[in-house]
Design an enzyme around this catalytic site. Structure first.
Site, PDB file in Angstrom:
ATOM      1  N   ALA A 183       1.750  10.066  15.129  1.00  0.00           N
ATOM      2  CA  ALA A 183       1.765  11.122  14.104  1.00  0.00           C
ATOM      3  C   ALA A 183       1.049  10.646  12.845  1.00  0.00           C
ATOM      4  O   ALA A 183       0.245  11.386  12.248  1.00  0.00           O
ATOM      5  CB  ALA A 183       3.205  11.519  13.781  1.00  0.00           C
ATOM      6  N   LYS A 240      -1.281   8.348  12.607  1.00  0.00           N
ATOM      7  CA  LYS A 240      -2.720   8.180  12.838  1.00  0.00           C
ATOM      8  C   LYS A 240      -3.425   9.530  13.014  1.00  0.00           C
ATOM      9  O   LYS A 240      -4.576   9.683  12.600  1.00  0.00           O
ATOM     10  CB  LYS A 240      -2.954   7.263  14.040  1.00  0.00           C
ATOM     11  CG  LYS A 240      -2.503   5.825  13.790  1.00  0.00           C
ATOM     12  CD  LYS A 240      -3.237   5.205  12.608  1.00  0.00           C
ATOM     13  CE  LYS A 240      -2.887   3.741  12.403  1.00  0.00           C
ATOM     14  NZ  LYS A 240      -3.633   3.140  11.287  1.00  0.00           N
ATOM     15  N   TYR A 286       3.915   6.367  15.046  1.00  0.00           N
ATOM     16  CA  TYR A 286       2.572   5.788  14.856  1.00  0.00           C
ATOM     17  C   TYR A 286       1.500   6.829  15.167  1.00  0.00           C
ATOM     18  O   TYR A 286       0.541   7.005  14.399  1.00  0.00           O
ATOM     19  CB  TYR A 286       2.430   4.575  15.776  1.00  0.00           C
ATOM     20  CG  TYR A 286       1.118   3.817  15.650  1.00  0.00           C
ATOM     21  CD1 TYR A 286       0.894   2.948  14.581  1.00  0.00           C
ATOM     22  CD2 TYR A 286       0.114   3.952  16.607  1.00  0.00           C
ATOM     23  CE1 TYR A 286      -0.297   2.243  14.467  1.00  0.00           C
ATOM     24  CE2 TYR A 286      -1.081   3.252  16.502  1.00  0.00           C
ATOM     25  CZ  TYR A 286      -1.280   2.398  15.422  1.00  0.00           C
ATOM     26  OH  TYR A 286      -2.466   1.700  15.322  1.00  0.00           O
ATOM     27  N   VAL A 339       0.806  -1.234   0.000  1.00  0.00           N
ATOM     28  CA  VAL A 339       0.000   0.000   0.000  1.00  0.00           C
ATOM     29  C   VAL A 339       0.836   1.280   0.000  1.00  0.00           C
ATOM     30  O   VAL A 339       0.286   2.370  -0.157  1.00  0.00           O
ATOM     31  CB  VAL A 339      -0.999   0.062   1.187  1.00  0.00           C
ATOM     32  CG1 VAL A 339      -2.157  -0.891   0.981  1.00  0.00           C
ATOM     33  CG2 VAL A 339      -0.305  -0.149   2.518  1.00  0.00           C
ATOM     34  N   ILE A 361      -6.716  -3.531  20.274  1.00  0.00           N
ATOM     35  CA  ILE A 361      -7.474  -4.690  19.787  1.00  0.00           C
ATOM     36  C   ILE A 361      -6.504  -5.872  19.691  1.00  0.00           C
ATOM     37  O   ILE A 361      -5.378  -5.710  19.199  1.00  0.00           O
ATOM     38  CB  ILE A 361      -8.065  -4.396  18.379  1.00  0.00           C
ATOM     39  CG1 ILE A 361      -8.880  -3.075  18.365  1.00  0.00           C
ATOM     40  CG2 ILE A 361      -8.902  -5.565  17.885  1.00  0.00           C
ATOM     41  CD1 ILE A 361     -10.114  -3.044  19.233  1.00  0.00           C
ATOM     42  N   SER A 408      -6.531   5.425  14.805  1.00  0.00           N
ATOM     43  CA  SER A 408      -6.313   4.818  16.125  1.00  0.00           C
ATOM     44  C   SER A 408      -6.593   5.894  17.162  1.00  0.00           C
ATOM     45  O   SER A 408      -6.344   7.083  16.910  1.00  0.00           O
ATOM     46  CB  SER A 408      -4.867   4.352  16.280  1.00  0.00           C
ATOM     47  OG  SER A 408      -4.580   4.093  17.645  1.00  0.00           O
TER      48      SER A 408
HETATM   49  N1  LIG Z   1      -4.795  -3.768  16.839  1.00  0.00           N
HETATM   50  C1  LIG Z   1      -4.923  -2.597  17.442  1.00  0.00           C
HETATM   51  O1  LIG Z   1      -4.784  -2.482  18.667  1.00  0.00           O
HETATM   52  C2  LIG Z   1      -5.267  -1.372  16.653  1.00  0.00           C
HETATM   53  C3  LIG Z   1      -5.749  -0.258  17.337  1.00  0.00           C
HETATM   54  C4  LIG Z   1      -6.042   0.892  16.627  1.00  0.00           C
HETATM   55  C5  LIG Z   1      -5.854   0.923  15.256  1.00  0.00           C
HETATM   56  N2  LIG Z   1      -5.388  -0.175  14.619  1.00  0.00           N
HETATM   57  C6  LIG Z   1      -5.201  -0.070  13.179  1.00  0.00           C
HETATM   58  O2  LIG Z   1      -5.992  -1.023  12.530  1.00  0.00           O
HETATM   59  C7  LIG Z   1      -5.400  -1.371  11.273  1.00  0.00           C
HETATM   60  C8  LIG Z   1      -5.349  -2.874  11.170  1.00  0.00           C
HETATM   61  O3  LIG Z   1      -4.507  -3.359  12.189  1.00  0.00           O
HETATM   62  P1  LIG Z   1      -4.678  -4.817  12.806  1.00  0.00           P
HETATM   63  O4  LIG Z   1      -4.681  -4.684  14.270  1.00  0.00           O
HETATM   64  O5  LIG Z   1      -5.748  -5.524  12.108  1.00  0.00           O
HETATM   65  O6  LIG Z   1      -3.239  -5.415  12.420  1.00  0.00           O
HETATM   66  P2  LIG Z   1      -2.818  -6.731  11.639  1.00  0.00           P
HETATM   67  O7  LIG Z   1      -1.347  -6.792  11.740  1.00  0.00           O
HETATM   68  O8  LIG Z   1      -3.621  -7.878  12.121  1.00  0.00           O
HETATM   69  O9  LIG Z   1      -3.266  -6.395  10.135  1.00  0.00           O
HETATM   70  C9  LIG Z   1      -2.590  -5.422   9.381  1.00  0.00           C
HETATM   71  C10 LIG Z   1      -2.496  -5.924   7.952  1.00  0.00           C
HETATM   72  O10 LIG Z   1      -1.848  -4.917   7.175  1.00  0.00           O
HETATM   73  C11 LIG Z   1      -0.991  -5.572   6.260  1.00  0.00           C
HETATM   74  N3  LIG Z   1       0.096  -4.689   5.824  1.00  0.00           N
HETATM   75  C12 LIG Z   1       1.122  -4.204   6.564  1.00  0.00           C
HETATM   76  N4  LIG Z   1       1.932  -3.472   5.801  1.00  0.00           N
HETATM   77  C13 LIG Z   1       1.410  -3.485   4.542  1.00  0.00           C
HETATM   78  C14 LIG Z   1       1.804  -2.921   3.296  1.00  0.00           C
HETATM   79  N5  LIG Z   1       2.924  -2.183   3.177  1.00  0.00           N
HETATM   80  N6  LIG Z   1       1.028  -3.145   2.221  1.00  0.00           N
HETATM   81  C15 LIG Z   1      -0.102  -3.899   2.316  1.00  0.00           C
HETATM   82  N7  LIG Z   1      -0.516  -4.474   3.460  1.00  0.00           N
HETATM   83  C16 LIG Z   1       0.235  -4.267   4.555  1.00  0.00           C
HETATM   84  C17 LIG Z   1      -0.444  -6.758   7.021  1.00  0.00           C
HETATM   85  O11 LIG Z   1       0.060  -7.765   6.140  1.00  0.00           O
HETATM   86  C18 LIG Z   1      -1.657  -7.209   7.816  1.00  0.00           C
HETATM   87  O12 LIG Z   1      -2.388  -8.214   7.151  1.00  0.00           O
HETATM   88  C19 LIG Z   1      -4.041  -0.709  11.248  1.00  0.00           C
HETATM   89  O13 LIG Z   1      -4.101   0.472  10.478  1.00  0.00           O
HETATM   90  C20 LIG Z   1      -3.801  -0.372  12.708  1.00  0.00           C
HETATM   91  O14 LIG Z   1      -2.930   0.696  12.879  1.00  0.00           O
HETATM   92  C21 LIG Z   1      -5.088  -1.329  15.263  1.00  0.00           C
END
Ligand SMILES: NC(=O)c1ccc[n+]([C@@H]2O[C@H](COP(=O)([O-])OP(=O)(O)OC[C@H]3O[C@@H](n4cnc5c(N)ncnc54)[C@H](O)[C@@H]3O)[C@@H](O)[C@H]2O)c1
Length: 251
Positions: free
Chosen positions: A159, A161, A157, A66, A190, A144
């Site tokens: 910054a 978000k 992170y 991405v 999560i 986030s």
């Molecule tokens: N888990 C948490 O606590 C939490 C909290 C707030 C926000 N988020 C946000 O939610 C979103 C999803 O996170 P998640 O917890 O499901 O994490 P996760 O690691 O389970 O999923 C993230 C996915 O993004 C993919 N990814 C990473 N770099 C990539 C790239 N360069 N190109 C394409 N795909 C890529 C990974 O392969 C993975 O499948 C993220 O943006 C994260 O910052 C997560």
């Protein structure tokens, strides 16, 4: 006969191979959407596609970094050629790692901004013109609560978000008059592979700080995305930041 809230809609979900993106893709499929599943992890995407094929859900995969302008543009083109439209774009791909600013090298900063912020710009950049032409569309950016609140060891992170939240509000103002609704979801912590990058000390301190005293699960975030994507449920949300966050932030 009851129909799903997203029957006939085509959605791109980035980060669909894991965690929150995967749960959102599942929830969208349950509501009748056809899916372009996008991620770096080709093997997990293929496993998800096989699962959807068995369930009779129309789904395709795109192995995409991405951060790459050409690959994200091709991803949007693929959705248009396979499904004829991009009704919904969910930007969920992301990374997380913990490092104090005084120890952070420039490459670590740049990579975080590329994956967690530039990617959102790119995917919006390619999908939005098509949505504007049709006079409808939904964009849902996964930010986030740390982008609102900040956190030690996570300046890059936080910054990124905070940038996603700013981008969401600005783009929402640009596109709402043309029928395209842009919103963000800012989850609290999560339980997904993403938080494996945090130390146990960080996680325990965070859990104690949460009014709910627990991290959430991805399936508890996905319904917020269904709401934002759906008609009439999401029709009045413009530039909002929904907070399924265990009470961590109360705007
Ligand atoms: N888990 C948490 O606590 C939490 C909290 C707030 C926000 N988020 C946000 O939610 C979103 C999803 O996170 P998640 O917890 O499901 O994490 P996760 O690691 O389970 O999923 C993230 C996915 O993004 C993919 N990814 C990473 N770099 C990539 C790239 N360069 N190109 C394409 N795909 C890529 C990974 O392969 C993975 O499948 C993220 O943006 C994260 O910052 C997560």
């Amino acid at each position: 006969m009851s129909v799903g809230a997203l029957e006939g809609k085509s959605a791109i979900v980035t980060g669909a191979a894991s965690g929150i993106g995967e749960a959102i893709a599942d929830a969208f499929a349950t509501e009748g959407a056809q899916l372009l599943l996008s991620d770096l992890q080709a093997d997990r995407l293929e496993a998800a596609k096989n699962r959807y094929d068995r369930a009779g859900v129309a789904a395709s995969t795109a192995t995409v970094d991405v951060t790459d302008a050409d690959q994200t543009r091709a991803m949007v083109d693929q959705c248009l050629s396979e499904f004829g439209a991009v009704d919904v774009l969910v930007n969920s791909a992301g990374i997380l790692n913990e490092v104090a600013l005084v120890d952070m090298d420039v490459a670590t900063w740049d990579h975080m901004i590329a994956v967690d912020l530039r990617s959102v710009f790119l995917c919006c950049r390619w999908a939005a013109p098509h949505m504007v032409n049709r006079g409808s569309g939904r964009i849902i950016n996964i930010a986030s609560q740390l982008g609102i609140k900040g956190a030690e060891g996570l300046v890059h992170y936080c910054a990124a978000k905070a940038g996603v939240i700013g981008l969401t509000k600005a783009l929402a103002r640009e596109l709402a008059p043309q029928g395209v609704l842009v919103n963000a979801i800012a989850p609290g912590p999560i339980e997904t592979p993403l938080v494996d990058g945090l130390t146990d000390t960080w996680k325990q301190a965070k859990e104690a700080e949460l009014p709910l005293r627990r991290f959430g699960h991805a399936i508890e975030v996905a319904p917020s995305a269904v709401l934002l994507a759906s008609n009439p449920g999401g029709n009045l949300y413009v530039g909002q930041v929904l907070g399924p966050n265990s009470g961590d932030v109360m705007p």
